[in-house]
Write a protein that holds these residues in place. Structure first.
Motif, PDB file in Angstrom:
ATOM      1  N   MET A   1       0.837  -1.191   0.000  1.00 22.69           N
ATOM      2  CA  MET A   1       0.000   0.000   0.000  1.00 22.69           C
ATOM      3  C   MET A   1       0.872   1.242   0.000  1.00 22.69           C
ATOM      4  O   MET A   1       1.907   1.293   0.644  1.00 22.69           O
ATOM      5  CB  MET A   1      -0.902   0.007   1.239  1.00 22.69           C
ATOM      6  N   THR A   2       0.457   2.258  -0.747  1.00 23.14           N
ATOM      7  CA  THR A   2       1.156   3.539  -0.758  1.00 23.14           C
ATOM      8  C   THR A   2       0.238   4.619  -0.192  1.00 23.14           C
ATOM      9  O   THR A   2      -0.979   4.511  -0.259  1.00 23.14           O
ATOM     10  CB  THR A   2       1.566   3.931  -2.189  1.00 23.14           C
ATOM     11  N   THR A   3       0.846   5.626   0.372  1.00 25.77           N
ATOM     12  CA  THR A   3       0.081   6.750   0.907  1.00 25.77           C
ATOM     13  C   THR A   3       0.649   8.034   0.353  1.00 25.77           C
ATOM     14  O   THR A   3       1.810   8.115  -0.050  1.00 25.77           O
ATOM     15  CB  THR A   3       0.144   6.782   2.436  1.00 25.77           C
ATOM     16  N   THR A   4      -0.159   9.077   0.328  1.00 25.79           N
ATOM     17  CA  THR A   4       0.297  10.375  -0.151  1.00 25.79           C
ATOM     18  C   THR A   4       1.063  11.089   0.953  1.00 25.79           C
ATOM     19  O   THR A   4       0.962  10.740   2.135  1.00 25.79           O
ATOM     20  CB  THR A   4      -0.895  11.231  -0.576  1.00 25.79           C
ATOM     21  N   GLN A   5       1.807  12.112   0.559  1.00 26.10           N
ATOM     22  CA  GLN A   5       2.569  12.874   1.545  1.00 26.10           C
ATOM     23  C   GLN A   5       1.645  13.571   2.534  1.00 26.10           C
ATOM     24  O   GLN A   5       1.958  13.666   3.732  1.00 26.10           O
ATOM     25  CB  GLN A   5       3.454  13.910   0.845  1.00 26.10           C
ATOM     26  N   SER A   6       0.499  14.028   2.043  1.00 24.15           N
ATOM     27  CA  SER A   6      -0.440  14.696   2.955  1.00 24.15           C
ATOM     28  C   SER A   6      -0.987  13.728   3.999  1.00 24.15           C
ATOM     29  O   SER A   6      -1.189  14.104   5.168  1.00 24.15           O
ATOM     30  CB  SER A   6      -1.598  15.322   2.163  1.00 24.15           C
ATOM     31  N   GLU A   7      -1.206  12.479   3.608  1.00 21.88           N
ATOM     32  CA  GLU A   7      -1.669  11.478   4.573  1.00 21.88           C
ATOM     33  C   GLU A   7      -0.591  11.174   5.612  1.00 21.88           C
ATOM     34  O   GLU A   7      -0.891  11.032   6.803  1.00 21.88           O
ATOM     35  CB  GLU A   7      -2.087  10.206   3.835  1.00 21.88           C
ATOM     36  N   THR A   8       0.652  11.085   5.156  1.00 22.01           N
ATOM     37  CA  THR A   8       1.749  10.850   6.091  1.00 22.01           C
ATOM     38  C   THR A   8       1.920  12.032   7.033  1.00 22.01           C
ATOM     39  O   THR A   8       2.172  11.862   8.233  1.00 22.01           O
ATOM     40  CB  THR A   8       3.056  10.588   5.324  1.00 22.01           C
ATOM     41  N   ASP A   9       1.772  13.245   6.504  1.00 14.75           N
ATOM     42  CA  ASP A   9       1.860  14.442   7.340  1.00 14.75           C
ATOM     43  C   ASP A   9       0.750  14.459   8.383  1.00 14.75           C
ATOM     44  O   ASP A   9       0.968  14.863   9.538  1.00 14.75           O
ATOM     45  CB  ASP A   9       1.777  15.706   6.484  1.00 14.75           C
ATOM     46  N   GLU A  10      -0.439  14.028   7.984  1.00 18.98           N
ATOM     47  CA  GLU A  10      -1.554  13.979   8.927  1.00 18.98           C
ATOM     48  C   GLU A  10      -1.286  12.956  10.034  1.00 18.98           C
ATOM     49  O   GLU A  10      -1.576  13.203  11.210  1.00 18.98           O
ATOM     50  CB  GLU A  10      -2.846  13.625   8.186  1.00 18.98           C
TER      51      GLU A  10
END
Length: 350
Positions: free
Chosen positions: A1-10
C-alpha cells in the motif's frame, strides 16, 4: 500500500498530538494509557494487513510514526510489536493483540516433541519481554528456521533495562510450543534489516529532539549578559550537531524509501539500511555530547528532560547492530562492488 505525503503528514501530526498528551517520563514500566490510545488509533501494527489485524499502512507511515516516537522519547514497544506482528504474519501464524517481544533465538535448543516443539535455552536482552503477551522467536529448528509464538507466561523472565530505563529482559524457555511454523525464506536477513531500520528511525527522532532542546536552551541561558547561543563556540557546536542530525535523518528516510520499494529485499535495500543504522548510531554520540555540553550540569539532572533523549541515543546506538557492525557490512559490500561499482552503489542508495 502507498500513501500520499499529505496522509503521512496527517499521521505525523496525530502522533505528535498523542505523545504530547502523554509526556514521557523516566520509568521502566509501560504507560498503559498511551499504549491503549495508540492501539485504538490503529498505530500499533500499522503496516500489517487488514486481514492480519493491522491497519494496512505503508512503510512511509511507520517511518513517520517511529521518528515522532523517538523524538517524543515515548517508552512504548512500537518497533518490537510491529516486528513481531510482521514475523508472525509472514509465517502464517495468528497475530495477537497486545505487546509483542521479538528475538532471534540463536542459543535455543529446538527439537520435535508431542504436541509441538520442545524449546529450551536462554535469550538475553529481549525488549519489553515482561510486558508482552507473546514472545515471537525466530529459531533454528530440526529442519530449518522456525517462528515460535510463545505464551509469555511459559517463560522465566529476569528483568533488566537499557541505559534509558527501557525493559531489556533475560528470558529462559523450557516448554513445548504448539504454536509454530516454518520461517519464510530469508527471514533472518529480513528481521535484521527491519530491526536496524526501525532503530535508525527512532535514533533520528531522538537526535532531532536533543538538538531542538539544545538550541532552545542556548537561546534562554544568559551568561556574561547575553544568551550563550550568541557565543561563536556554542554556535559552532550546535551547527555540528545540526549537521549530524540532518545526515542521520536523511539516511534513515532514504533507507525507508528504498526498503519500501523492494519490501526490504535485494542488495540495495540491505546497503541502504546498513548506511542508515551506521550513520544514526555514529551521530548519536556526537549529538548527545554536544547537547550536554550546551546544557551544562542541569542537563544531567533528573528534573531536566534532556536525559530522556540522550540516554536513548546512547542505548539505541548499540542495539540492533552498532555502528561498527554496520560499517563492516558497508565495507564488505563496497569491496565486493570493486572500483567500477562503488559510485553506482552510492548513487543507488541515496
Amino acid at each position: 500500500m502507498t500513501t500520499t505525503q499529505s496522509e503521512t503528514d496527517e499521521l505525523t501530526a496525530t502522533a505528535r498530538a498523542v505523545f504530547a498528551d502523554h509526556p514521557a517520563e523516566a520509568s521502566e514500566g509501560l504507560p498503559e494509557a498511551l499504549w491503549s490510545t495508540l492501539t485504538e488509533l490503529g498505530l500499533v501494527q500499522l503496516t500489517l494487513s487488514d486481514q492480519a489485524g493491522g491497519s494496512g499502512g505503508a512503510l512511509a507511515d511507520e517511518a513517520a510514526l517511529l521518528l515522532v516516537a523517538g523524538e517524543s522519547a515515548a517508552p512504548v514497544p512500537l518497533a518490537e510489536t510491529e516486528l513481531g506482528g510482521w514475523l508472525l504474519a509472514a509465517a502464517g501464524l495468528e497475530v495477537p493483540t497486545g505487546v509483542l517481544a521479538v528475538a532471534a533465538g540463536d542459543g535455543l535448543s529446538v527439537a520435535p516433541a508431542d504436541g509441538g516443539l520442545a524449546v529450551r535455552g536462554q535469550l538475553s536482552r529481549v525488549g519489553w519481554a515482561r510486558h508482552a503477551t507473546r514472545l515471537v522467536v525466530l529459531a533454528e529448528g530440526p529442519e530449518g528456521d522456525v517462528v515460535l509464538s510463545v505464551d509469555a507466561g511459559a517463560a522465566e523472565i529476569t528483568e533488566g533495562v537499557n541505559l534509558a530505563g527501557e525493559a531489556r529482559d533475560g528470558v529462559r524457555l523450557d516448554a513445548t510450543v504448539a504454536n509454530w511454523a516454518p520461517a519464510p525464506a530469508g527471514a533472518r536477513e529480513q528481521l535484521a534489516r527491519r530491526s536496524a531500520l526501525f532503530r535508525a528511525l527512532l535514533l533520528a527522532g531522538a537526535a532531532r529532539r536533543a538538538l531542538e532542546r539544545s538550541v532552545q536552551y542556548a537561546g534562554e541561558r544568559i551568561q556574561f549578559g547575553r544568551p550563550i547561543g550568541k557565543f561563536q563556540a556554542v554556535q559552532q557546536q550546535l551547527a555540528l550537531a545540526a549537521a549530524e542530525v540532518a545526515s542521520g535523518e536523511a539516511a534513515a528516510r532514504s533507507a525507508a524509501r528504498i526498503a519500501a520499494a523492494t519490501d526490504f529485499a535485494g542488495d540495495d535495500a540491505g546497503f541502504a539500511v546498513a548506511v542508515a543504522k551506521a550513520r544514526t548510531s555514529e551521530a548519536a554520540a556526537s549529538i548527545a555530547r554536544i547537547a550536554h555540553q550546551v546544557h551544562g550540569a542541569i542537563g544531567f539532572t533528573l528534573e531536566h528532560d534532556l536525559r530522556l533523549s540522550t540516554t536513548r541515543l546512547w542505548a539505541w546506538r548499540e542495539e540492533d547492530g552498532s555502528d561498527a557492525h554496520w560499517h563492516t557490512v558497508i565495507g564488505r559490500r563496497a569491496l565486493a562492488e570493486g572500483p567500477d561499482g562503488l559510485w553506482p552503489l552510492l548513487t543507488r542508495a541515496s
